[in-house]
Design a protein around this motif. Structure first.
Motif, PDB file in Angstrom:
ATOM      1  N   MET A   1      -8.031  18.474  40.760  1.00  0.00           N
ATOM      2  CA  MET A   1      -8.969  19.558  40.502  1.00  0.00           C
ATOM      3  C   MET A   1     -10.416  19.103  40.663  1.00  0.00           C
ATOM      4  N   ALA A   2     -10.687  17.863  40.298  1.00  0.00           N
ATOM      5  CA  ALA A   2     -12.069  17.390  40.314  1.00  0.00           C
ATOM      6  C   ALA A   2     -12.578  17.127  41.726  1.00  0.00           C
ATOM      7  N   ALA A   3     -11.709  16.912  42.676  1.00  0.00           N
ATOM      8  CA  ALA A   3     -12.146  16.538  44.018  1.00  0.00           C
ATOM      9  C   ALA A   3     -12.017  17.650  45.044  1.00  0.00           C
ATOM     10  N   GLU A   4     -11.372  18.737  44.707  1.00  0.00           N
ATOM     11  CA  GLU A   4     -11.105  19.792  45.685  1.00  0.00           C
ATOM     12  C   GLU A   4     -12.384  20.413  46.236  1.00  0.00           C
ATOM     13  N   GLY A   5     -12.541  20.357  47.546  1.00  0.00           N
ATOM     14  CA  GLY A   5     -13.598  21.090  48.237  1.00  0.00           C
ATOM     15  C   GLY A   5     -15.013  20.648  47.946  1.00  0.00           C
ATOM     16  N   ARG A   6     -15.240  19.458  47.493  1.00  0.00           N
ATOM     17  CA  ARG A   6     -16.596  19.038  47.145  1.00  0.00           C
ATOM     18  C   ARG A   6     -17.067  17.820  47.921  1.00  0.00           C
ATOM     19  N   GLY A   7     -16.387  17.438  48.963  1.00  0.00           N
ATOM     20  CA  GLY A   7     -16.838  16.338  49.809  1.00  0.00           C
ATOM     21  C   GLY A   7     -16.344  14.975  49.361  1.00  0.00           C
ATOM     22  N   ARG A   8     -16.769  13.976  50.130  1.00  0.00           N
ATOM     23  CA  ARG A   8     -16.302  12.609  49.877  1.00  0.00           C
ATOM     24  C   ARG A   8     -16.807  12.049  48.561  1.00  0.00           C
ATOM     25  N   GLY A   9     -18.025  12.385  48.189  1.00  0.00           N
ATOM     26  CA  GLY A   9     -18.587  11.867  46.944  1.00  0.00           C
ATOM     27  C   GLY A   9     -17.782  12.315  45.735  1.00  0.00           C
ATOM     28  N   ALA A  10     -17.426  13.593  45.707  1.00  0.00           N
ATOM     29  CA  ALA A  10     -16.627  14.117  44.597  1.00  0.00           C
ATOM     30  C   ALA A  10     -15.247  13.486  44.579  1.00  0.00           C
ATOM     31  N   ARG A  11     -14.676  13.311  45.753  1.00  0.00           N
ATOM     32  CA  ARG A  11     -13.349  12.684  45.817  1.00  0.00           C
ATOM     33  C   ARG A  11     -13.414  11.247  45.316  1.00  0.00           C
ATOM     34  N   ARG A  12     -14.437  10.511  45.720  1.00  0.00           N
ATOM     35  CA  ARG A  12     -14.563   9.119  45.261  1.00  0.00           C
ATOM     36  C   ARG A  12     -14.755   9.046  43.745  1.00  0.00           C
ATOM     37  N   LEU A  13     -15.563   9.942  43.209  1.00  0.00           N
ATOM     38  CA  LEU A  13     -15.773   9.971  41.760  1.00  0.00           C
ATOM     39  C   LEU A  13     -14.473  10.324  41.038  1.00  0.00           C
ATOM     40  N   ALA A  14     -13.756  11.304  41.567  1.00  0.00           N
ATOM     41  CA  ALA A  14     -12.471  11.682  40.979  1.00  0.00           C
ATOM     42  C   ALA A  14     -11.462  10.542  41.097  1.00  0.00           C
ATOM     43  N   ASP A  15     -11.444   9.869  42.230  1.00  0.00           N
ATOM     44  CA  ASP A  15     -10.549   8.725  42.407  1.00  0.00           C
ATOM     45  C   ASP A  15     -10.887   7.598  41.437  1.00  0.00           C
ATOM     46  N   ALA A  16     -12.186   7.363  41.220  1.00  0.00           N
ATOM     47  CA  ALA A  16     -12.606   6.320  40.274  1.00  0.00           C
ATOM     48  C   ALA A  16     -12.170   6.682  38.858  1.00  0.00           C
ATOM     49  N   GLY A  17     -12.331   7.939  38.481  1.00  0.00           N
ATOM     50  CA  GLY A  17     -11.884   8.381  37.157  1.00  0.00           C
ATOM     51  C   GLY A  17     -10.386   8.256  36.999  1.00  0.00           C
ATOM     52  N   PHE A  18      -9.661   8.646  38.035  1.00  0.00           N
ATOM     53  CA  PHE A  18      -8.204   8.533  38.006  1.00  0.00           C
ATOM     54  C   PHE A  18      -7.765   7.080  37.905  1.00  0.00           C
ATOM     55  N   ALA A  19      -8.374   6.223  38.714  1.00  0.00           N
ATOM     56  CA  ALA A  19      -8.003   4.800  38.710  1.00  0.00           C
ATOM     57  C   ALA A  19      -8.312   4.161  37.355  1.00  0.00           C
ATOM     58  N   ALA A  20      -9.486   4.431  36.814  1.00  0.00           N
ATOM     59  CA  ALA A  20      -9.844   3.877  35.504  1.00  0.00           C
ATOM     60  C   ALA A  20      -8.867   4.362  34.442  1.00  0.00           C
ATOM     61  N   GLY A  21      -8.575   5.651  34.450  1.00  0.00           N
ATOM     62  CA  GLY A  21      -7.637   6.198  33.475  1.00  0.00           C
ATOM     63  C   GLY A  21      -6.251   5.602  33.610  1.00  0.00           C
ATOM     64  N   LEU A  22      -5.790   5.445  34.832  1.00  0.00           N
ATOM     65  CA  LEU A  22      -4.459   4.886  35.066  1.00  0.00           C
ATOM     66  C   LEU A  22      -4.383   3.423  34.624  1.00  0.00           C
ATOM     67  N   ILE A  23      -5.400   2.650  34.948  1.00  0.00           N
ATOM     68  CA  ILE A  23      -5.424   1.254  34.499  1.00  0.00           C
ATOM     69  C   ILE A  23      -5.420   1.198  32.974  1.00  0.00           C
ATOM     70  N   GLY A  24      -6.171   2.089  32.350  1.00  0.00           N
ATOM     71  CA  GLY A  24      -6.193   2.148  30.894  1.00  0.00           C
ATOM     72  C   GLY A  24      -4.844   2.503  30.302  1.00  0.00           C
ATOM     73  N   VAL A  25      -4.151   3.445  30.905  1.00  0.00           N
ATOM     74  CA  VAL A  25      -2.815   3.824  30.427  1.00  0.00           C
ATOM     75  C   VAL A  25      -1.844   2.661  30.556  1.00  0.00           C
ATOM     76  N   VAL A  26      -1.924   1.930  31.655  1.00  0.00           N
ATOM     77  CA  VAL A  26      -1.052   0.763  31.836  1.00  0.00           C
ATOM     78  C   VAL A  26      -1.360  -0.278  30.765  1.00  0.00           C
ATOM     79  N   ALA A  27      -2.643  -0.538  30.520  1.00  0.00           N
ATOM     80  CA  ALA A  27      -3.024  -1.521  29.504  1.00  0.00           C
ATOM     81  C   ALA A  27      -2.539  -1.104  28.120  1.00  0.00           C
ATOM     82  N   ILE A  28      -2.700   0.167  27.789  1.00  0.00           N
ATOM     83  CA  ILE A  28      -2.244   0.679  26.489  1.00  0.00           C
ATOM     84  C   ILE A  28      -0.724   0.569  26.380  1.00  0.00           C
TER      85      ILE A  28
END
Length: 138
Positions: A1-28
Motif C-alpha cells: 500500500m505504501a509504494a503503489e503509484g508513487r514512484g521509485r522513491g516511495a517504493r524504496r522507502l516502503a521497501d526499507a520499512g518492510f525490510a527493517a520490520g522483517l529483520i525486527g520480527v526475525v530478531a524478536i
C-alpha cells in the motif's frame, strides 16, 4: 500500500520499512525461541540465569537479538505507517496509536499485551474504506 503509484522513491522507502520490520520480527522471534529453550532447560531461576549469561555472552548476540535487532520492528512499522499517513492511505490516528503502542511496549515488558492491542487497533481495518481518507485504504 505504501509504494503503489508513487514512484521509485516511495517504493524504496516502503521497501526499507518492510525490510527493517522483517529483520525486527526475525530478531524478536529468535529472542523468544532462546528465552523458551533456556526456560525449558533450566531447573530453577539460578540455572536459567547461568544459561542466559552463556548465550548472551556470545559475540553480537545481545545487540542483534536483544536490543538493536528487535527495535527494527518498531522502526519499520512506524516508517510504513508514517508513509501511509502522508500518502493519505491511512488516517493519522493510526500512526498516533502505533506510536502509543511502541511507547507502552518500551516502558515495561509487562505492558507488551497493551502494546499489542494498540497495534491491533491501528492495523485491524487497514485497507478498508473510511470516511475522510482516500478510497484506496483507510
Amino acid at each position: 500500500m505504501a509504494a503503489e503509484g508513487r514512484g521509485r522513491g516511495a517504493r524504496r522507502l516502503a521497501d526499507a520499512g518492510f525490510a527493517a520490520g522483517l529483520i525486527g520480527v526475525v530478531a524478536i522471534s529468535v529472542q523468544a525461541g532462546i528465552d523458551l529453550v533456556v526456560g525449558f532447560l533450566s531447573e530453577d531461576r539460578a540455572a536459567m540465569q547461568v544459561l542466559f549469561e552463556r548465550v548472551q555472552s556470545r559475540p553480537m548476540m545481545e545487540p542483534v537479538f536483544y536490543s538493536v535487532g528487535p527495535m527494527l520492528f518498531y522502526v519499520g512499522l512506524l516508517l510504513l505507517m508514517v508513509q501511509l499517513g502522508v500518502l493519505r492511505r491511512a488516517g493519522a490516528w493510526r500512526t498516533v496509536v502505533i506510536v502509543a503502542g511502541i511507547a507502552v511496549s518500551m516502558v515495561s515488558l509487562d505492558l507488551l499485551p497493551l502494546g499489542g492491542l494498540l497495534f491491533l487497533a491501528a492495523l485491524v481495518t487497514l485497507g478498508s474504506p473510511a470516511p475522510g481518507v482516500s478510497s484506496r485504504a483507510s
